[in-house]
Motif scaffolding. Sequence first.
Motif, PDB file in Angstrom:
ATOM      1  N   UNK A 139       0.832  -1.202   0.000  1.00  0.00           N
ATOM      2  CA  UNK A 139       0.000   0.000   0.000  1.00  0.00           C
ATOM      3  C   UNK A 139       0.864   1.248   0.000  1.00  0.00           C
ATOM      4  N   UNK A 140       0.536   2.189  -0.877  1.00  0.00           N
ATOM      5  CA  UNK A 140       1.190   3.500  -0.936  1.00  0.00           C
ATOM      6  C   UNK A 140       0.111   4.560  -0.771  1.00  0.00           C
ATOM      7  N   UNK A 141       0.297   5.454   0.215  1.00  0.00           N
ATOM      8  CA  UNK A 141      -0.711   6.479   0.461  1.00  0.00           C
ATOM      9  C   UNK A 141      -0.080   7.859   0.553  1.00  0.00           C
ATOM     10  N   UNK A 142      -0.837   8.842   0.091  1.00  0.00           N
ATOM     11  CA  UNK A 142      -0.406  10.225   0.184  1.00  0.00           C
ATOM     12  C   UNK A 142      -1.465  11.072   0.873  1.00  0.00           C
ATOM     13  N   UNK A 143      -1.037  11.902   1.813  1.00  0.00           N
ATOM     14  CA  UNK A 143      -1.941  12.802   2.532  1.00  0.00           C
ATOM     15  C   UNK A 143      -1.316  14.186   2.601  1.00  0.00           C
ATOM     16  N   UNK A 144      -2.149  15.195   2.844  1.00  0.00           N
ATOM     17  CA  UNK A 144      -1.614  16.547   2.991  1.00  0.00           C
ATOM     18  C   UNK A 144      -0.764  16.660   4.258  1.00  0.00           C
ATOM     19  N   UNK A 145      -1.321  16.144   5.372  1.00  0.00           N
ATOM     20  CA  UNK A 145      -0.639  16.336   6.651  1.00  0.00           C
ATOM     21  C   UNK A 145      -0.700  15.079   7.510  1.00  0.00           C
ATOM     22  N   UNK A 146      -1.826  14.825   8.149  1.00  0.00           N
ATOM     23  CA  UNK A 146      -1.963  13.704   9.073  1.00  0.00           C
ATOM     24  C   UNK A 146      -2.718  12.561   8.400  1.00  0.00           C
ATOM     25  N   UNK A 147      -2.128  11.383   8.268  1.00  0.00           N
ATOM     26  CA  UNK A 147      -2.846  10.243   7.678  1.00  0.00           C
ATOM     27  C   UNK A 147      -4.005   9.807   8.566  1.00  0.00           C
ATOM     28  N   UNK A 148      -4.970   9.146   7.968  1.00  0.00           N
ATOM     29  CA  UNK A 148      -6.085   8.604   8.744  1.00  0.00           C
ATOM     30  C   UNK A 148      -6.518   7.256   8.152  1.00  0.00           C
ATOM     31  N   UNK A 149      -7.007   6.397   9.045  1.00  0.00           N
ATOM     32  CA  UNK A 149      -7.590   5.129   8.635  1.00  0.00           C
ATOM     33  C   UNK A 149      -6.621   4.025   8.260  1.00  0.00           C
ATOM     34  N   UNK A 150      -5.323   4.249   8.371  1.00  0.00           N
ATOM     35  CA  UNK A 150      -4.373   3.260   7.868  1.00  0.00           C
ATOM     36  C   UNK A 150      -4.215   2.043   8.780  1.00  0.00           C
ATOM     37  N   UNK A 151      -4.613   2.182  10.042  1.00  0.00           N
ATOM     38  CA  UNK A 151      -4.449   1.064  10.965  1.00  0.00           C
ATOM     39  C   UNK A 151      -5.257  -0.157  10.520  1.00  0.00           C
ATOM     40  N   UNK A 152      -6.327   0.064   9.778  1.00  0.00           N
ATOM     41  CA  UNK A 152      -7.153  -1.054   9.307  1.00  0.00           C
ATOM     42  C   UNK A 152      -6.502  -1.763   8.109  1.00  0.00           C
ATOM     43  N   UNK A 153      -5.685  -1.041   7.376  1.00  0.00           N
ATOM     44  CA  UNK A 153      -5.034  -1.608   6.194  1.00  0.00           C
ATOM     45  C   UNK A 153      -3.875  -2.529   6.562  1.00  0.00           C
TER      46      UNK A 153
END
Length: 254
Positions: A139-153
Amino acid sequence: MPATACEVKVLAHTVVAPNIRLLAVTWPRADKAPHAGQFFMLRCWPDTAAPLLSRPISVHSWDESTGTLEFLYEVRGQGTRLLAALLPGDTLLLSGPSGNGFDVAAAEGKIAVVGGGIGTAPLYQLVRELAAAGKKPDLYTGFRDEPYGLERFAPLCGRVHVATDSGKVGYHGLVTGILHPEEYDLVLCCGPEPMMKAVAAKCEAAGVKCLVSLEKKMACGVGACLGCTCHTASGAKSVCKHGPVFDSKEVFGL
């Protein structure tokens, strides 16, 4: 599969991050089970009230054993502000599942799943289906500042990579700065269009297939009104009916 309209009950509604909500509802039609990349039209206001159109929101997760359907969405305008006011026990109208999602059965080899911001919402159901099929993606994710929801991934993925514009978490920069498509056989992507175009361009240069999930303003959600038409290599197509998932070459002219 034709969309089905049902009145459903809110099970839970939580704040995940500023302006990000997780809505859990009952979905009584197990015979109309949604799949990764599909969406529903949501409405919790009268037909005669504004806004005129229901809101299309992608499936975040579907649990067939409990009949629980989840939507992760961003509060942006009038429609989503009305949805954000829903409380457990309230009801709303769902129409769906609609669209052609990700073909998990056809996904082979080493897979990268790439998401940007709220574009990560449909990717949770995607990695669930991939993991259930024995295909654990990175998984590769990009966010502006604070990531969210990744603990489920995390339990469903091989590796989880994070990039933030601010540099607060993970790589300081765009998610394309940490993605190396040549390491994969398939890239599955959802997020802002400029990000998806950049991911698709890197995949094209590496000779790797890339599928993207497009977002368009929708009116009917079933392809009747042509309001969400996009230009493709094979002519005009409706995002709600022919998509929202397309081969990147078809929609980005690569």
